[in-house]
Design a protein around this motif. Structure first.
Motif, PDB file in Angstrom:
ATOM      1  N   ASN A 211     -44.183  15.921 -22.107  1.00 22.23           N
ATOM      2  CA  ASN A 211     -43.297  15.824 -20.956  1.00 22.23           C
ATOM      3  C   ASN A 211     -44.079  16.200 -19.711  1.00 22.23           C
ATOM      4  OD1 ASN A 211     -41.246  15.245 -22.746  1.00 22.23           O
ATOM      5  ND2 ASN A 211     -40.285  17.267 -22.617  1.00 22.23           N
ATOM      6  N   ALA A 212     -43.607  15.763 -18.551  1.00 25.21           N
ATOM      7  CA  ALA A 212     -44.322  16.079 -17.312  1.00 25.21           C
ATOM      8  C   ALA A 212     -43.382  15.990 -16.125  1.00 25.21           C
ATOM      9  CB  ALA A 212     -45.504  15.128 -17.110  1.00 25.21           C
ATOM     10  N   MET A 213     -43.769  16.669 -15.054  1.00 21.40           N
ATOM     11  CA  MET A 213     -43.026  16.628 -13.801  1.00 21.40           C
ATOM     12  C   MET A 213     -44.023  16.571 -12.652  1.00 21.40           C
ATOM     13  SD  MET A 213     -41.838  20.656 -13.760  1.00 21.40           S
ATOM     14  CE  MET A 213     -40.806  20.453 -12.308  1.00 21.40           C
ATOM     15  N   ALA A 214     -43.606  15.993 -11.521  1.00 22.74           N
ATOM     16  CA  ALA A 214     -44.550  15.810 -10.409  1.00 22.74           C
ATOM     17  C   ALA A 214     -43.815  15.826  -9.078  1.00 22.74           C
ATOM     18  CB  ALA A 214     -45.316  14.501 -10.567  1.00 22.74           C
ATOM     19  N   ALA A 215     -44.545  16.222  -8.042  1.00 24.23           N
ATOM     20  CA  ALA A 215     -44.051  16.195  -6.662  1.00 24.23           C
ATOM     21  C   ALA A 215     -45.115  15.551  -5.788  1.00 24.23           C
ATOM     22  CB  ALA A 215     -43.735  17.607  -6.170  1.00 24.23           C
ATOM     23  N   ILE A 216     -44.683  15.008  -4.671  1.00 26.80           N
ATOM     24  CA  ILE A 216     -45.606  14.293  -3.792  1.00 26.80           C
ATOM     25  C   ILE A 216     -46.328  15.237  -2.844  1.00 26.80           C
ATOM     26  CG2 ILE A 216     -44.375  12.112  -3.867  1.00 26.80           C
ATOM     27  CD1 ILE A 216     -43.109  12.912  -1.156  1.00 26.80           C
ATOM     28  N   ILE A 217     -47.486  14.772  -2.376  1.00 22.87           N
ATOM     29  CA  ILE A 217     -48.279  15.451  -1.345  1.00 22.87           C
ATOM     30  C   ILE A 217     -48.298  14.548  -0.127  1.00 22.87           C
ATOM     31  CG2 ILE A 217     -50.563  16.346  -0.731  1.00 22.87           C
ATOM     32  CD1 ILE A 217     -51.027  16.644  -3.803  1.00 22.87           C
ATOM     33  N   ARG A 218     -47.980  15.109   1.034  1.00 29.97           N
ATOM     34  CA  ARG A 218     -47.952  14.326   2.264  1.00 29.97           C
ATOM     35  C   ARG A 218     -49.058  14.762   3.215  1.00 29.97           C
ATOM     36  NH1 ARG A 218     -43.574  11.282   3.000  1.00 29.97           N
ATOM     37  NH2 ARG A 218     -41.648  11.814   1.922  1.00 29.97           N
ATOM     38  N   SER A 230     -48.891  17.448 -10.534  1.00 31.07           N
ATOM     39  CA  SER A 230     -48.007  17.379 -11.697  1.00 31.07           C
ATOM     40  C   SER A 230     -48.266  18.524 -12.663  1.00 31.07           C
ATOM     41  CB  SER A 230     -48.188  16.043 -12.428  1.00 31.07           C
ATOM     42  OG  SER A 230     -49.500  15.926 -12.948  1.00 31.07           O
ATOM     43  N   ILE A 231     -47.236  18.798 -13.468  1.00 29.42           N
ATOM     44  CA  ILE A 231     -47.302  19.757 -14.568  1.00 29.42           C
ATOM     45  C   ILE A 231     -47.021  18.977 -15.839  1.00 29.42           C
ATOM     46  CG2 ILE A 231     -46.336  21.862 -15.578  1.00 29.42           C
ATOM     47  CD1 ILE A 231     -45.315  22.603 -12.767  1.00 29.42           C
ATOM     48  N   ALA A 232     -47.875  19.116 -16.848  1.00 30.52           N
ATOM     49  CA  ALA A 232     -47.687  18.377 -18.099  1.00 30.52           C
ATOM     50  C   ALA A 232     -47.936  19.298 -19.288  1.00 30.52           C
ATOM     51  CB  ALA A 232     -48.630  17.178 -18.166  1.00 30.52           C
ATOM     52  N   GLY A 233     -47.183  19.063 -20.354  1.00 30.88           N
ATOM     53  CA  GLY A 233     -47.362  19.867 -21.554  1.00 30.88           C
ATOM     54  C   GLY A 233     -46.582  19.299 -22.724  1.00 30.88           C
ATOM     55  N   PRO A 234     -46.771  19.864 -23.918  1.00 33.17           N
ATOM     56  CA  PRO A 234     -46.056  19.392 -25.114  1.00 33.17           C
ATOM     57  C   PRO A 234     -44.540  19.489 -24.924  1.00 33.17           C
ATOM     58  CG  PRO A 234     -47.855  20.880 -25.707  1.00 33.17           C
ATOM     59  CD  PRO A 234     -47.711  20.957 -24.225  1.00 33.17           C
ATOM     60  N   MET A 243     -38.674  22.573 -17.232  1.00 35.44           N
ATOM     61  CA  MET A 243     -39.195  21.870 -16.065  1.00 35.44           C
ATOM     62  C   MET A 243     -38.373  22.183 -14.819  1.00 35.44           C
ATOM     63  SD  MET A 243     -40.652  18.168 -17.379  1.00 35.44           S
ATOM     64  CE  MET A 243     -39.289  17.661 -18.432  1.00 35.44           C
ATOM     65  N   HIS A 244     -37.064  22.259 -14.968  1.00 35.31           N
ATOM     66  CA  HIS A 244     -36.232  22.609 -13.816  1.00 35.31           C
ATOM     67  C   HIS A 244     -36.531  24.038 -13.349  1.00 35.31           C
ATOM     68  CE1 HIS A 244     -34.147  18.878 -13.962  1.00 35.31           C
ATOM     69  NE2 HIS A 244     -33.540  19.115 -15.118  1.00 35.31           N
ATOM     70  N   GLU A 245     -36.820  24.934 -14.274  1.00 34.12           N
ATOM     71  CA  GLU A 245     -37.172  26.307 -13.910  1.00 34.12           C
ATOM     72  C   GLU A 245     -38.478  26.355 -13.135  1.00 34.12           C
ATOM     73  OE1 GLU A 245     -37.390  28.562 -17.472  1.00 34.12           O
ATOM     74  OE2 GLU A 245     -35.244  28.438 -17.926  1.00 34.12           O
ATOM     75  N   LEU A 246     -39.418  25.467 -13.475  1.00 36.27           N
ATOM     76  CA  LEU A 246     -40.731  25.462 -12.837  1.00 36.27           C
ATOM     77  C   LEU A 246     -40.749  24.692 -11.520  1.00 36.27           C
ATOM     78  CD1 LEU A 246     -43.043  24.844 -15.936  1.00 36.27           C
ATOM     79  CD2 LEU A 246     -42.576  27.021 -14.791  1.00 36.27           C
ATOM     80  N   ALA A 247     -39.667  24.013 -11.197  1.00 37.94           N
ATOM     81  CA  ALA A 247     -39.636  23.178  -9.995  1.00 37.94           C
ATOM     82  C   ALA A 247     -40.020  23.925  -8.717  1.00 37.94           C
ATOM     83  CB  ALA A 247     -38.260  22.532  -9.850  1.00 37.94           C
ATOM     84  N   PRO A 248     -39.504  25.149  -8.476  1.00 39.63           N
ATOM     85  CA  PRO A 248     -39.908  25.851  -7.243  1.00 39.63           C
ATOM     86  C   PRO A 248     -41.414  26.075  -7.149  1.00 39.63           C
ATOM     87  CG  PRO A 248     -37.945  26.856  -8.172  1.00 39.63           C
ATOM     88  CD  PRO A 248     -38.448  25.891  -9.200  1.00 39.63           C
ATOM     89  N   LEU A 249     -42.060  26.398  -8.276  1.00 38.37           N
ATOM     90  CA  LEU A 249     -43.510  26.589  -8.266  1.00 38.37           C
ATOM     91  C   LEU A 249     -44.227  25.289  -7.946  1.00 38.37           C
ATOM     92  CD1 LEU A 249     -43.992  28.860 -11.425  1.00 38.37           C
ATOM     93  CD2 LEU A 249     -44.055  29.559  -9.029  1.00 38.37           C
ATOM     94  N   LEU A 250     -43.764  24.201  -8.550  1.00 39.98           N
ATOM     95  CA  LEU A 250     -44.375  22.892  -8.304  1.00 39.98           C
ATOM     96  C   LEU A 250     -44.239  22.495  -6.848  1.00 39.98           C
ATOM     97  CD1 LEU A 250     -45.602  20.176  -9.388  1.00 39.98           C
ATOM     98  CD2 LEU A 250     -43.225  19.425  -9.720  1.00 39.98           C
TER      99      LEU A 250
END
Length: 283
Positions: A211-218, A230-234, A243-250
């Motif tokens: 699974n993975a999550m990502a945010a844009i860079i402007r 992005s953050i990716a892991g098993p 992933m929702h918990e890690l969203a603020p860090l991302l």
């Protein structure tokens, strides 16, 4: 006759053939025989031999002893690292990637928009034990089924995003993950959700077990999207709730990378195409 048709369907110019050989060898680290390269590129073996001979002479390719396989040398990697160093990407981005990796315990990747492609250029591995997802850098991201691709596409008009995916092609579930979107309707649904929440995530879409999550860079200079983080892991560890918990860090890391990009000519440059319409804020 079939062989002649196959050869005719391959690249015809010297530059195209040379780049094709380099790209094929980059995907086959253990090397390939001359006939394998020729067959994959659909060009004559005589032309393949001329290209390889030139690349060997210039130090970009080497051949194993006794007419063995052809392999890339470290010179290609050296050019890439030199570019990243001179552009300021490694000095500026790596500390941010390393901190996010420590805080999440997962793989962190930085991708840059290159014309109409998304290329992974830097990473930091936070998982020290157990299952790890650690792919090679320098590869082009599959937009239809990667979190980085979804994050970038979600900033565009939907027709522009779908046209970009159509040119690259949808990642099949056989080659990627069992939940990779296969239709424009399925993809648009995920892009709209990503746009609404401010970040994208995929569940078993890029690989069956990841699974993975990502945010844009402007760019703070132009306001355009220049990359993603992005953050990716098993999937057994990086679950959807996690992933929702890690969203603020991302999102914090993405904002810091956006601010730091002002000092990098690569990160602060214009991305491919005009993406001003449909832009969404990082946080």
């Amino acid at each position: 006759m079939a062989a002649a048709q196959d050869e005719g369907s391959g690249p015809s110019g010297l530059l195209e053939r040379t780049l094709g050989v380099l790209e094929i060898l980059a995907l086959n680290a253990h090397g390939l025989q001359l006939f394998e390269i020729a067959d994959k590129l659909h060009i004559p073996r005589s032309a393949t031999h001329r290209v390889l001979t030139s690349l060997v002479e210039h130090g970009y390719v080497r051949q194993e002893r006794y007419h063995g396989a052809y392999l890339l040398t470290a010179k290609i990697a050296s050019l890439a690292f030199t570019f990243l160093s001179e552009s300021g990407i490694t000095d500026l981005a790596q500390p941010i990637l390393d901190r996010l990796a420590r805080d999440t315990g997962e793989l962190i990747r930085l991708a840059l928009v290159d014309d109409q492609r998304l290329i992974w250029v830097a990473k930091s591995q936070g998982a020290q034990f157990g299952l790890r997802y650690d792919p090679d850098m320098g590869r082009e991201g599959r937009l239809s089924c990667s979190s980085s691709g979804h994050a970038w596409l979600s900033t565009m008009k939907e027709e522009d995003a779908l046209a970009l995916v159509a040119r690259q092609g949808y990642g099949s579930r056989e080659e990627y993950g069992p939940r990779a979107p296969q239709t424009p309707q399925a993809l648009v649904k995920q892009l709209r959700a990503a746009r609404k929440r401010g970040y994208a995530f995929v569940v078993q879409a890029f690989t069956p077990w990841m699974n993975a999550m990502a945010a844009i860079i402007r760019s703070p200079v132009t306001g355009e999207v220049t990359g993603t983080v992005s953050i990716a892991g098993p999937h057994v560890r990086l679950t959807e709730p996690r992933m929702h918990e890690l969203a603020p860090l991302l999102l914090t890391a993405a904002k810091e990378l956006s601010l730091a990009s002002a000092a990098s000519p690569t990160l602060s440059g214009r991305a491919g195409g005009d993406q001003r319409d449909g832009l969404v804020p990082l946080i």
